[in-house]
Design a protein around this motif. Sequence first.
Motif, mmCIF file in Angstrom:
data_model
loop_
_atom_site.group_PDB
_atom_site.id
_atom_site.type_symbol
_atom_site.label_atom_id
_atom_site.label_comp_id
_atom_site.label_asym_id
_atom_site.label_seq_id
_atom_site.Cartn_x
_atom_site.Cartn_y
_atom_site.Cartn_z
ATOM 1 N N VAL A 97 -45.592 44.491 -49.821
ATOM 2 C CA VAL A 97 -46.172 43.150 -49.755
ATOM 3 C C VAL A 97 -45.347 42.256 -48.829
ATOM 4 C CG1 VAL A 97 -46.603 41.051 -51.113
ATOM 5 C CG2 VAL A 97 -47.290 43.302 -51.999
ATOM 6 N N ILE A 98 -44.043 42.272 -48.989
ATOM 7 C CA ILE A 98 -43.167 41.442 -48.149
ATOM 8 C C ILE A 98 -43.332 41.821 -46.689
ATOM 9 C CG2 ILE A 98 -40.756 40.909 -47.603
ATOM 10 C CD1 ILE A 98 -40.200 41.285 -50.658
ATOM 11 N N SER A 99 -43.416 43.115 -46.413
ATOM 12 C CA SER A 99 -43.584 43.576 -45.035
ATOM 13 C C SER A 99 -44.934 43.158 -44.466
ATOM 14 C CB SER A 99 -43.451 45.097 -44.956
ATOM 15 O OG SER A 99 -42.152 45.495 -45.293
ATOM 16 N N LEU A 100 -45.970 43.219 -45.287
ATOM 17 C CA LEU A 100 -47.306 42.845 -44.813
ATOM 18 C C LEU A 100 -47.433 41.345 -44.581
ATOM 19 C CD1 LEU A 100 -49.482 45.130 -47.106
ATOM 20 C CD2 LEU A 100 -49.213 45.349 -44.624
ATOM 21 N N LEU A 101 -46.867 40.549 -45.466
ATOM 22 C CA LEU A 101 -47.017 39.099 -45.362
ATOM 23 C C LEU A 101 -45.916 38.422 -44.558
ATOM 24 C CD1 LEU A 101 -48.145 38.252 -49.004
ATOM 25 C CD2 LEU A 101 -49.577 38.449 -46.951
ATOM 26 N N GLY A 102 -44.737 39.046 -44.509
ATOM 27 C CA GLY A 102 -43.614 38.421 -43.818
ATOM 28 C C GLY A 102 -43.687 38.541 -42.311
ATOM 29 N N ASP A 103 -44.414 39.519 -41.840
ATOM 30 C CA ASP A 103 -44.529 39.754 -40.404
ATOM 31 C C ASP A 103 -45.440 38.697 -39.789
ATOM 32 O OD1 ASP A 103 -44.757 40.717 -37.825
ATOM 33 O OD2 ASP A 103 -45.151 42.783 -38.445
ATOM 34 N N GLU A 104 -44.905 37.924 -38.861
ATOM 35 C CA GLU A 104 -45.682 36.859 -38.208
ATOM 36 C C GLU A 104 -46.881 37.426 -37.440
ATOM 37 O OE1 GLU A 104 -45.256 33.599 -38.633
ATOM 38 O OE2 GLU A 104 -43.662 34.073 -40.032
ATOM 39 N N LYS A 105 -46.797 38.685 -37.053
ATOM 40 C CA LYS A 105 -47.876 39.313 -36.278
ATOM 41 C C LYS A 105 -48.905 40.001 -37.175
ATOM 42 C CE LYS A 105 -44.434 41.144 -33.968
ATOM 43 N NZ LYS A 105 -43.654 42.107 -33.254
ATOM 44 N N SER A 106 -48.804 39.816 -38.480
ATOM 45 C CA SER A 106 -49.725 40.506 -39.377
ATOM 46 C C SER A 106 -51.136 39.954 -39.220
ATOM 47 C CB SER A 106 -49.251 40.396 -40.823
ATOM 48 O OG SER A 106 -49.270 39.057 -41.249
ATOM 49 N N ALA A 107 -52.087 40.831 -39.447
ATOM 50 C CA ALA A 107 -53.492 40.486 -39.301
ATOM 51 C C ALA A 107 -54.084 40.121 -40.661
ATOM 52 C CB ALA A 107 -54.250 41.674 -38.707
ATOM 53 N N ARG A 108 -55.312 39.635 -40.638
ATOM 54 C CA ARG A 108 -56.022 39.280 -41.865
ATOM 55 C C ARG A 108 -56.112 40.486 -42.798
ATOM 56 N NH1 ARG A 108 -61.151 39.290 -44.093
ATOM 57 N NH2 ARG A 108 -61.635 37.430 -45.318
ATOM 58 N N GLU A 109 -56.327 41.672 -42.235
ATOM 59 C CA GLU A 109 -56.428 42.891 -43.040
ATOM 60 C C GLU A 109 -55.128 43.168 -43.795
ATOM 61 O OE1 GLU A 109 -57.391 42.695 -39.764
ATOM 62 O OE2 GLU A 109 -59.514 42.514 -40.293
ATOM 63 N N ASP A 110 -53.998 42.828 -43.176
ATOM 64 C CA ASP A 110 -52.707 42.995 -43.850
ATOM 65 C C ASP A 110 -52.615 42.087 -45.067
ATOM 66 O OD1 ASP A 110 -51.784 44.872 -41.957
ATOM 67 O OD2 ASP A 110 -51.045 43.269 -40.652
ATOM 68 N N ALA A 111 -53.062 40.847 -44.910
ATOM 69 C CA ALA A 111 -53.040 39.902 -46.035
ATOM 70 C C ALA A 111 -53.995 40.350 -47.140
ATOM 71 C CB ALA A 111 -53.386 38.494 -45.544
ATOM 72 N N LEU A 112 -55.146 40.890 -46.761
ATOM 73 C CA LEU A 112 -56.089 41.405 -47.763
ATOM 74 C C LEU A 112 -55.487 42.587 -48.517
ATOM 75 C CD1 LEU A 112 -59.461 41.227 -45.791
ATOM 76 C CD2 LEU A 112 -58.899 39.988 -47.897
ATOM 77 N N GLN A 113 -54.829 43.482 -47.774
ATOM 78 C CA GLN A 113 -54.184 44.628 -48.415
ATOM 79 C C GLN A 113 -53.077 44.161 -49.353
ATOM 80 O OE1 GLN A 113 -52.316 47.426 -45.717
ATOM 81 N NE2 GLN A 113 -51.805 48.835 -47.355
ATOM 82 N N ALA A 114 -52.288 43.193 -48.904
ATOM 83 C CA ALA A 114 -51.203 42.657 -49.736
ATOM 84 C C ALA A 114 -51.776 42.039 -51.010
ATOM 85 C CB ALA A 114 -50.397 41.625 -48.956
ATOM 86 N N GLU A 115 -52.845 41.269 -50.881
ATOM 87 C CA GLU A 115 -53.459 40.637 -52.051
ATOM 88 C C GLU A 115 -53.933 41.695 -53.048
ATOM 89 O OE1 GLU A 115 -56.639 37.087 -52.800
ATOM 90 O OE2 GLU A 115 -57.325 38.761 -51.549
ATOM 91 N N LYS A 116 -54.537 42.754 -52.564
ATOM 92 C CA LYS A 116 -55.009 43.827 -53.443
ATOM 93 C C LYS A 116 -53.840 44.491 -54.176
ATOM 94 C CE LYS A 116 -57.540 48.158 -53.405
ATOM 95 N NZ LYS A 116 -58.140 49.218 -52.619
ATOM 96 N N ILE A 117 -52.765 44.773 -53.455
ATOM 97 C CA ILE A 117 -51.572 45.390 -54.052
ATOM 98 C C ILE A 117 -50.990 44.463 -55.121
ATOM 99 C CG2 ILE A 117 -49.187 46.121 -53.616
ATOM 100 C CD1 ILE A 117 -50.205 47.023 -50.794
#
Length: 157
Positions: A97-117
């Motif tokens: 989750v930290i890796s998906l959300l902390g990365d400034e270059k993360s995409a919307r799909e990363d945030a969706l995946q993080a939310e699901k996790i």
Amino acid sequence: HEAINSSAEGNLANCLSDLGRWDEAFVLKRGVYARRVATLGVSHESTLHSALSLIVSYTDSLRFAEAKKMILEQLPIANRVLGKDHQISLALERNVVISLLGDEKSAREDALQAEKIIKDMLVRLRRVYGHHHPDTRTMEYWLRRAQKKLAAYDPRA
């Protein structure tokens, strides 16, 4: 003596990480992890703990690609050997989750995946630790952060 040396080295590496001396810490942490793999195997709890320590340093130093790569290797092992509710497995997921959300270059799909996790983790954290445990509260924070990031992608959300 190997276990004592690895523990001492791991503690020194953590001190170096705390001081922001990442490169020196990584050398020590990679060495501890490699020795534990060689002596205990990849599935031993101490090996998984050493892997987690290295992953936490990757996320703390904003090396998200390295963290994600190692998490993808370690999480299936931890879940199989220790179970999804074990502290190490949960900590590995938290670092996803930290890796998906902390990365400034993360995409919307990363945030969706993080939310699901996070939502899956919160069910387990509340069951295992309770609603007021610090790990539960931490993941509630990350859920708010994921939702805020998703709202930034779509202002209508």
